[in-house]
Write a protein that holds these residues in place. Structure first.
Motif, PDB file in Angstrom:
ATOM      1  N   VAL A  84      60.710  18.246  74.391  1.00  0.00           N
ATOM      2  CA  VAL A  84      61.567  17.111  74.772  1.00  0.00           C
ATOM      3  C   VAL A  84      61.534  16.896  76.273  1.00  0.00           C
ATOM      4  O   VAL A  84      61.398  15.765  76.765  1.00  0.00           O
ATOM      5  CB  VAL A  84      63.013  17.352  74.284  1.00  0.00           C
ATOM      6  CG1 VAL A  84      63.960  16.309  74.875  1.00  0.00           C
ATOM      7  CG2 VAL A  84      63.076  17.318  72.760  1.00  0.00           C
ATOM      8  N   ARG A  85      61.648  17.974  77.037  1.00  0.00           N
ATOM      9  CA  ARG A  85      61.622  17.852  78.499  1.00  0.00           C
ATOM     10  C   ARG A  85      60.269  17.333  78.999  1.00  0.00           C
ATOM     11  O   ARG A  85      60.203  16.539  79.933  1.00  0.00           O
ATOM     12  CB  ARG A  85      61.937  19.205  79.140  1.00  0.00           C
ATOM     13  CG  ARG A  85      63.387  19.631  78.997  1.00  0.00           C
ATOM     14  CD  ARG A  85      63.707  20.806  79.921  1.00  0.00           C
ATOM     15  NE  ARG A  85      62.925  21.985  79.585  1.00  0.00           N
ATOM     16  CZ  ARG A  85      63.312  22.918  78.716  1.00  0.00           C
ATOM     17  NH1 ARG A  85      64.491  22.787  78.102  1.00  0.00           N
ATOM     18  NH2 ARG A  85      62.563  23.970  78.476  1.00  0.00           N
ATOM     19  N   ALA A  86      59.188  17.783  78.349  1.00  0.00           N
ATOM     20  CA  ALA A  86      57.858  17.341  78.765  1.00  0.00           C
ATOM     21  C   ALA A  86      57.641  15.864  78.461  1.00  0.00           C
ATOM     22  O   ALA A  86      56.976  15.146  79.232  1.00  0.00           O
ATOM     23  CB  ALA A  86      56.791  18.184  78.076  1.00  0.00           C
ATOM     24  N   LEU A 124      62.779  12.782  69.193  1.00  0.00           N
ATOM     25  CA  LEU A 124      61.749  13.784  68.953  1.00  0.00           C
ATOM     26  C   LEU A 124      62.224  14.876  67.993  1.00  0.00           C
ATOM     27  O   LEU A 124      61.554  15.176  66.993  1.00  0.00           O
ATOM     28  CB  LEU A 124      61.306  14.409  70.282  1.00  0.00           C
ATOM     29  CG  LEU A 124      60.209  15.474  70.171  1.00  0.00           C
ATOM     30  CD1 LEU A 124      58.964  14.889  69.523  1.00  0.00           C
ATOM     31  CD2 LEU A 124      59.882  16.051  71.543  1.00  0.00           C
ATOM     32  N   VAL A 125      63.367  15.480  68.278  1.00  0.00           N
ATOM     33  CA  VAL A 125      63.871  16.549  67.401  1.00  0.00           C
ATOM     34  C   VAL A 125      64.186  16.024  66.000  1.00  0.00           C
ATOM     35  O   VAL A 125      63.777  16.644  65.002  1.00  0.00           O
ATOM     36  CB  VAL A 125      65.094  17.238  68.037  1.00  0.00           C
ATOM     37  CG1 VAL A 125      65.782  18.152  67.021  1.00  0.00           C
ATOM     38  CG2 VAL A 125      64.664  18.047  69.258  1.00  0.00           C
ATOM     39  N   PRO A 126      64.897  14.875  65.849  1.00  0.00           N
ATOM     40  CA  PRO A 126      65.115  14.355  64.493  1.00  0.00           C
ATOM     41  C   PRO A 126      63.821  14.091  63.738  1.00  0.00           C
ATOM     42  O   PRO A 126      63.748  14.342  62.525  1.00  0.00           O
ATOM     43  CB  PRO A 126      65.897  13.055  64.734  1.00  0.00           C
ATOM     44  CG  PRO A 126      66.597  13.279  66.033  1.00  0.00           C
ATOM     45  CD  PRO A 126      65.652  14.095  66.848  1.00  0.00           C
ATOM     46  N   ILE A 149      62.139  28.854  68.211  1.00  0.00           N
ATOM     47  CA  ILE A 149      61.671  27.534  67.770  1.00  0.00           C
ATOM     48  C   ILE A 149      62.463  26.450  68.485  1.00  0.00           C
ATOM     49  O   ILE A 149      61.904  25.429  68.925  1.00  0.00           O
ATOM     50  CB  ILE A 149      61.814  27.399  66.242  1.00  0.00           C
ATOM     51  CG1 ILE A 149      60.807  28.312  65.530  1.00  0.00           C
ATOM     52  CG2 ILE A 149      61.608  25.952  65.800  1.00  0.00           C
ATOM     53  CD1 ILE A 149      60.981  28.368  64.026  1.00  0.00           C
ATOM     54  N   GLY A 150      63.766  26.652  68.616  1.00  0.00           N
ATOM     55  CA  GLY A 150      64.607  25.676  69.291  1.00  0.00           C
ATOM     56  C   GLY A 150      64.199  25.455  70.731  1.00  0.00           C
ATOM     57  O   GLY A 150      64.110  24.311  71.209  1.00  0.00           O
ATOM     58  N   THR A 151      63.917  26.545  71.443  1.00  0.00           N
ATOM     59  CA  THR A 151      63.534  26.381  72.857  1.00  0.00           C
ATOM     60  C   THR A 151      62.153  25.755  72.986  1.00  0.00           C
ATOM     61  O   THR A 151      61.877  25.029  73.956  1.00  0.00           O
ATOM     62  CB  THR A 151      63.591  27.736  73.589  1.00  0.00           C
ATOM     63  OG1 THR A 151      63.567  27.501  74.984  1.00  0.00           O
ATOM     64  CG2 THR A 151      62.446  28.643  73.222  1.00  0.00           C
ATOM     65  N   ALA A 152      61.261  25.995  72.020  1.00  0.00           N
ATOM     66  CA  ALA A 152      59.953  25.345  72.043  1.00  0.00           C
ATOM     67  C   ALA A 152      60.089  23.835  71.890  1.00  0.00           C
ATOM     68  O   ALA A 152      59.437  23.051  72.597  1.00  0.00           O
ATOM     69  CB  ALA A 152      59.070  25.916  70.936  1.00  0.00           C
ATOM     70  N   LEU A 153      60.956  23.408  70.970  1.00  0.00           N
ATOM     71  CA  LEU A 153      61.175  21.970  70.785  1.00  0.00           C
ATOM     72  C   LEU A 153      61.864  21.362  72.001  1.00  0.00           C
ATOM     73  O   LEU A 153      61.572  20.228  72.395  1.00  0.00           O
ATOM     74  CB  LEU A 153      61.991  21.725  69.517  1.00  0.00           C
ATOM     75  CG  LEU A 153      61.251  21.985  68.198  1.00  0.00           C
ATOM     76  CD1 LEU A 153      62.194  21.812  67.016  1.00  0.00           C
ATOM     77  CD2 LEU A 153      60.072  21.025  68.054  1.00  0.00           C
ATOM     78  N   ALA A 154      62.781  22.102  72.611  1.00  0.00           N
ATOM     79  CA  ALA A 154      63.445  21.603  73.817  1.00  0.00           C
ATOM     80  C   ALA A 154      62.444  21.439  74.954  1.00  0.00           C
ATOM     81  O   ALA A 154      62.533  20.489  75.746  1.00  0.00           O
ATOM     82  CB  ALA A 154      64.564  22.560  74.229  1.00  0.00           C
TER      83      ALA A 154
END
Length: 489
Positions: free
Chosen positions: A325-327, A339-341, A317-322
């Motif tokens: 963020v990069r996109a 985005l993450v918050p 899940i963490g890498t999906a959210l990262a």
């Protein structure tokens, strides 16, 4: 664990007082806060936790005697809790805080692993997500060993990542083997982490030296736990109640694997590369599939036995959210840090009803403390007390003061003396004679909604005598338990 900025660039040198806290401290404190929130569950303790409570209050010799009869698989945990109860005193906080602290450590491990393999955003998002997973929130406040196993799995996985990154030394391998062995002694099904790590080694095409060292320490860990595995087979009747697999049982694992698989695809996995997918996907999938496979031999599937697989889900899940963020970075540079918050805030709101439910007494089958208070209120000195089934004696063992003045007329040998959790009861004929010698009897049993039909001859006899010779004068039901007062006709 080093401090890193969320951009992934090395932090500038700043005075000690102005330095940012390490990234892993944020999910650690977040999970700790989730664990402390509603820790007492309105001062309720359910039957599994009652087993921990009553055993932890025995002497080491008495615990050792009991392990020869039942619950050998939890022996290390009971001895640990005995030490904590001796030092801090028995109580709900002492019972559950070890699990809260262990889950916080597991969240910190997810953060460090995610940061090392996919950047700061992946680590932060994964660590925060871990504490919010429904299964984690349930066992976050549970006085049982499953959270401690999750912490050990997180530590051992972090150690494996360390050696695969070329930072490992002999001390890391020794710590890895000791951690895996300790987890195995807490719950030997946690050894399913070894095939998960095996897949990671295959995926990343580890060097021959790494393979040799891993095989050595993994073998040592298994050998350490093997006597417990072999001995616990003689106590396999304790898990005879676990139902066989059904299609309904498979829905949960299928959903988890689907979510994890999506996260893995977003990570763009590639063979030979140490990535979040190479670590997280095996950690999620192998324990789930491994336990399902064991069920072909004997029904054993309970999600708590492989709770540590949630570490893999959180990493993915963490890498999906990262990746999100990069996109979003090039097009929305100012919004990216939020985005993450924002996702975490939305998740908190969406999960709030479930989070509240898991912190209520109704989240568990029963409550041994609430019914003890009813017994305290309804009893009259000289009354007799019966338990149906005998395992419901746990409420008296956890709250002996509430049962003071009552005579347990079915008990022939106490739980401590018999080395059991519920004691040994007399023959049905002796119990019948004792029942007929009393004017008032308090019956402690399960509420109808969760009660199972009586199967033991003693319990059938108790019900028959009460029905034929006694009448009900009071009947209270509270949180899955029931106390009924009978008077002689």
């Amino acid at each position: 664990m080093a401090t890193a900025s969320l951009s992934g660039t090395p932090p500038r040198r700043t005075p000690a007082l102005l330095r940012r806290p390490p990234l892993w401290s944020i999910p650690l404190l977040w999970t700790l806060a989730l664990g402390l929130w509603g820790l007492s569950r309105q001062h309720s303790v359910w039957r599994d936790e009652a087993a921990t409570w009553q055993v932890a209050r025995r002497s080491v010799a008495d615990i050792w005697h009991m392990l020869g009869q039942v619950d050998a698989v939890h022996g290390l945990y009971y001895l640990l809790m005995h030490g904590l109860f001796e030092y801090f005193g028995p109580g709900i906080a002492t019972l559950r805080l070890p699990s809260v602290l262990a889950m916080a450590v597991a969240a910190a491990c997810v953060t460090v692993i995610g940061r090392r393999l996919a950047g700061a955003w992946a680590g932060l998002a994964g660590g925060l997500a871990f504490g919010m997973l429904p299964a984690v929130q349930f066992y976050l406040q549970e006085g049982r060993p499953y959270a401690l196993v999750a912490a050990g799995a997180g530590i051992s996985t972090l150690l494996l990542v360390t050696v695969l990154q070329g930072r490992g030394r002999a001390v890391h391998w020794a710590a890895y083997g000791a951690t895996v062995a300790a987890c195995g002694l807490l719950n030997w099904l946690s050894l399913l982490i070894l095939p998960a790590h095996l897949v990671t080694l295959l995926w990343t095409r580890a060097r021959r030296g790494t393979w040799t060292r891993w095989a050595a320490v993994a073998t040592a860990a298994v050998v350490t736990v093997l006597p417990l595995i072999l001995f616990s087979r003689s106590q396999s009747h304790q898990v005879s109640w676990i139902p066989p697999l059904t299609w309904h049982t498979l829905i949960g694992p299928a959903i988890l694997l689907a979510i994890g698989g999506l996260g893995a695809l977003l990570d763009r996995p590639r063979a030979g590369r140490l990535s979040v997918t190479a670590v997280g996907l095996p950690l999620l999938a192998v324990p789930q599939l491994g336990l399902l496979g064991l069920c072909l031999v004997r029904p054993l599937y309970l999600d708590r036995y492989i709770l540590f697989s949630m570490l893999g889900l959180a990493l993915l899940i963490g890498t999906a959210l990262a990746t999100a963020v990069r996109a979003a970075g090039p097009r929305f540079p100012r919004a990216t840090p939020w985005l993450v918050p924002m996702v975490v805030a939305v998740a908190v709101v969406a999960l709030l009803p479930q989070s509240l439910a898991k912190r209520s007494p109704a989240s568990r089958v029963d409550d041994v403390l609430a019914v003890a208070e009813d017994v305290r209120r309804l009893k009259v000195t000289g009354d007799a007390v019966l338990f149906v089934p005998a395992a419901r004696r746990d409420t008296a063992l956890v709250s002996p003061g509430a049962f003071a003045g009552l005579r347990d007329i079915a008990l022939a040998k106490s739980p401590v003396a018999s080395g059991t959790l519920k004691g040994e009861e007399a023959a049905p004929a002796r119990i019948r004679t004792a029942m007929l010698a009393h004017r008032r009897i308090l019956l402690v049993t399960d509420a109808p909604a969760v009660a199972r039909p009586a199967s033991a001859e003693r319990d059938k006899m108790k019900a028959a005598v009460l029905r034929e010779y006694f009448t009900v004068v009071a009947d209270e039901q509270v949180r899955g338990r029931r106390v009924t007062v009978y008077e002689r006709l």
